[in-house]
Scaffold this motif. Sequence first.
Motif, short mmCIF file in Angstrom:
data_model
loop_
_atom_site.label_atom_id
_atom_site.label_comp_id
_atom_site.label_asym_id
_atom_site.label_seq_id
_atom_site.Cartn_x
_atom_site.Cartn_y
_atom_site.Cartn_z
N LEU A 107 27.53 -59.81 11.50
CA LEU A 107 26.39 -59.36 12.23
C LEU A 107 25.47 -58.63 11.40
CD1 LEU A 107 28.32 -58.04 15.35
CD2 LEU A 107 27.13 -60.16 15.05
N TRP A 108 24.22 -58.68 11.76
CA TRP A 108 23.08 -58.03 11.11
C TRP A 108 22.93 -56.72 11.98
CZ3 TRP A 108 19.16 -62.29 10.04
CH2 TRP A 108 19.38 -63.11 9.01
N GLU A 109 22.66 -55.48 11.30
CA GLU A 109 22.61 -54.14 11.90
C GLU A 109 20.99 -54.03 12.10
OE1 GLU A 109 24.88 -50.36 10.85
OE2 GLU A 109 22.85 -49.88 10.07
N ALA A 110 20.57 -53.36 13.15
CA ALA A 110 19.23 -52.92 13.37
C ALA A 110 19.12 -51.63 14.18
CB ALA A 110 18.45 -53.93 14.28
N ARG A 111 18.12 -50.66 13.82
CA ARG A 111 18.16 -49.37 14.13
C ARG A 111 16.81 -49.09 14.63
NH1 ARG A 111 21.70 -44.91 11.54
NH2 ARG A 111 23.63 -45.97 11.01
N SER A 112 16.55 -48.24 15.78
CA SER A 112 15.25 -47.75 16.20
C SER A 112 15.41 -46.66 17.19
CB SER A 112 14.60 -48.93 16.72
OG SER A 112 13.48 -48.72 17.27
N SER A 113 14.38 -46.00 17.33
CA SER A 113 14.39 -45.04 18.19
C SER A 113 13.49 -45.43 19.56
CB SER A 113 13.70 -43.66 18.02
OG SER A 113 12.36 -43.73 17.18
N GLY A 114 13.05 -46.77 19.38
CA GLY A 114 12.24 -47.28 20.56
C GLY A 114 11.12 -46.33 21.18
N THR A 115 10.94 -46.55 22.47
CA THR A 115 9.87 -45.74 23.12
C THR A 115 10.63 -44.39 23.74
OG1 THR A 115 10.45 -46.70 25.10
CG2 THR A 115 8.66 -47.62 23.84
N THR A 116 11.75 -44.04 23.56
CA THR A 116 12.45 -43.13 24.41
C THR A 116 12.72 -41.90 23.34
OG1 THR A 116 14.68 -43.84 24.30
CG2 THR A 116 13.45 -44.59 26.00
N GLY A 117 12.72 -42.10 22.08
CA GLY A 117 13.23 -41.07 21.07
C GLY A 117 14.54 -40.84 20.94
N VAL A 356 10.56 -42.28 10.77
CA VAL A 356 11.39 -41.15 9.94
C VAL A 356 12.63 -40.50 10.78
CG1 VAL A 356 9.58 -40.44 8.52
CG2 VAL A 356 10.15 -39.08 10.39
N THR A 357 12.94 -41.07 12.20
CA THR A 357 13.91 -40.78 12.84
C THR A 357 14.75 -41.81 13.37
OG1 THR A 357 12.70 -40.62 14.96
CG2 THR A 357 12.44 -38.86 13.80
N ASP A 358 14.25 -43.15 12.87
CA ASP A 358 14.99 -44.36 13.59
C ASP A 358 16.30 -44.38 13.15
OD1 ASP A 358 12.69 -45.07 15.03
OD2 ASP A 358 12.03 -46.64 13.57
N ASN A 359 16.65 -43.78 11.83
CA ASN A 359 18.16 -44.23 11.47
C ASN A 359 18.89 -42.95 11.50
OD1 ASN A 359 17.04 -42.69 9.35
ND2 ASN A 359 17.80 -44.06 7.74
N LEU A 360 18.75 -41.95 12.34
CA LEU A 360 19.49 -40.89 12.42
C LEU A 360 20.66 -41.17 13.22
CD1 LEU A 360 16.99 -37.82 13.37
CD2 LEU A 360 18.05 -38.78 10.98
N ASP A 361 21.96 -40.41 13.02
CA ASP A 361 23.02 -40.82 13.51
C ASP A 361 23.40 -39.57 14.50
OD1 ASP A 361 23.74 -43.44 12.49
OD2 ASP A 361 24.61 -42.41 10.78
N ASN A 362 24.12 -39.95 15.61
CA ASN A 362 24.77 -38.75 16.57
C ASN A 362 23.57 -38.19 17.08
OD1 ASN A 362 27.37 -39.83 16.02
ND2 ASN A 362 27.29 -38.90 14.14
N VAL A 363 22.52 -38.40 17.39
CA VAL A 363 21.75 -37.72 18.19
C VAL A 363 21.31 -38.15 19.48
CG1 VAL A 363 20.75 -36.30 16.03
CG2 VAL A 363 19.71 -38.39 17.06
N HIS A 364 20.99 -37.46 20.62
CA HIS A 364 20.78 -38.34 21.92
C HIS A 364 19.15 -38.54 21.96
CE1 HIS A 364 24.59 -37.91 23.78
NE2 HIS A 364 24.72 -36.47 23.48
#
Length: 441
Positions: A107-117, A356-364
């Motif tokens: 699989l290929w990984e993808a990250r984003s914060s989208g429209t919801t933060g 700059v926030t798209d790849n943060l881990d363990n945040v709601h």
Amino acid sequence: MAPPGSRLDLQYRIRRWHPFRPAIEQSLALLDHADEETISRYQDRRLRQLVRLAEARSPFYRAWFREAGLDPRSVRTAADLARLPLLERSDLVTGAERFQVYPSRLLWEARSSGTTGAPITCYRTPGSSVFELSALERQWSWFGLGRSTRRVVLRGGLSADQTTRLLPGARQLLVSSFALTTQSLPAIIDAIRGFDPDAIEGWPSAIALLASFLHDQGLTLPVRAVITSSEVTTDAQADLMRAVFRGPVIDHYGQTERVALAGGCEAGGYHVFPDYGIVELLPVPGVRDRWEIVGTPLHNWGFPLFRYRTGDHVGPAGPGPCPCGRAYPLLGRVDGRHEEPFTSADGRSLPMPAIVTDNLDNVHQAQVAQLAPGRFEVRVVPAARLDLQAATAQVQANVDRYFGPGQAVTVRVVDTIPLTGQGKARNSVIDPDDVVPTSAP
């Protein structure tokens, strides 16, 4: 370490030469002018296959079906989806790996914060990526673009210290969205003209920024089309793009989760692509004439999601049928992502700053705020396993990469991110007086 463009170029080579590509293109072409009944049969067949796969290979989905009191074999048509519970973005925040039915190495990984933060991690198969590219190329063909369209791309693929990078396998020239200045413009124009593109593609804010520099100098850069996505395109931006690039603006809507795809046609309609996913529109409580997009993708066999709430809202669709003649459902205007550009310490415009926030881990949730040019604060609502020191280091690395050196950034833990009148949290804000409650120590 491999150059930043190497992985992207390899993935695009895989997409272009994937053995499933001819069959996918043929299937998409057959459905381009199919009637509603044919499209419905296609959706139902793919849905049954996906449900069987998820039930056979995923402990999560076996438990999910059981808790819903539903026999997976009874899900046979798109209408049956309404009997299933909804999946939330928070389900991915707290453990996206639960949804995998293929090994991670496939699989290929993808990250984003989208429209919801809310930063999320999700996955897709290379075949899913091929399907998406083929579906988009089909849309582009409605405007006369060919299969091997040469594109200048303005997104987040390059850092602030780069201006351009060629991806030969992808037939793309990457242009940094964060290095657009009057000083860098001559070199960028030379690179673009030397590349001889068919289209300009990317974030509307970044493309409009390039167009504004060209317009100010009385220059045009004719291409056959401008392809936009990832945020809302304003009427003023679209007018500027058409004036400078002399081509139609082709917009499409999607998400990092790849649960739904829609886009504009040559007759002015905006259509759901029903062979990509099944789209449900659920009324937004308390908001008149607004519906939330809920998607079930039909192509990503390694990471199935059923009835996934995108958090994106749409208004009423225009009257049908569309003059283009396709039986694809019409979609209203998407109230999607729109971010006001930030300003760096040295005066550069910084489009789509929430990258700059798209790849943060363990945040709601996460939000980046500009307190002053070159001075920023990232606010995070923590999940249980948040490592604040690691998150701070990641934010600093992201700011250095995209905004460039010389910026000041802090990370602050908060209890909540204030919602807009539409019930959404803003990914980015420019407001030095913005008051956000700090989490108790």
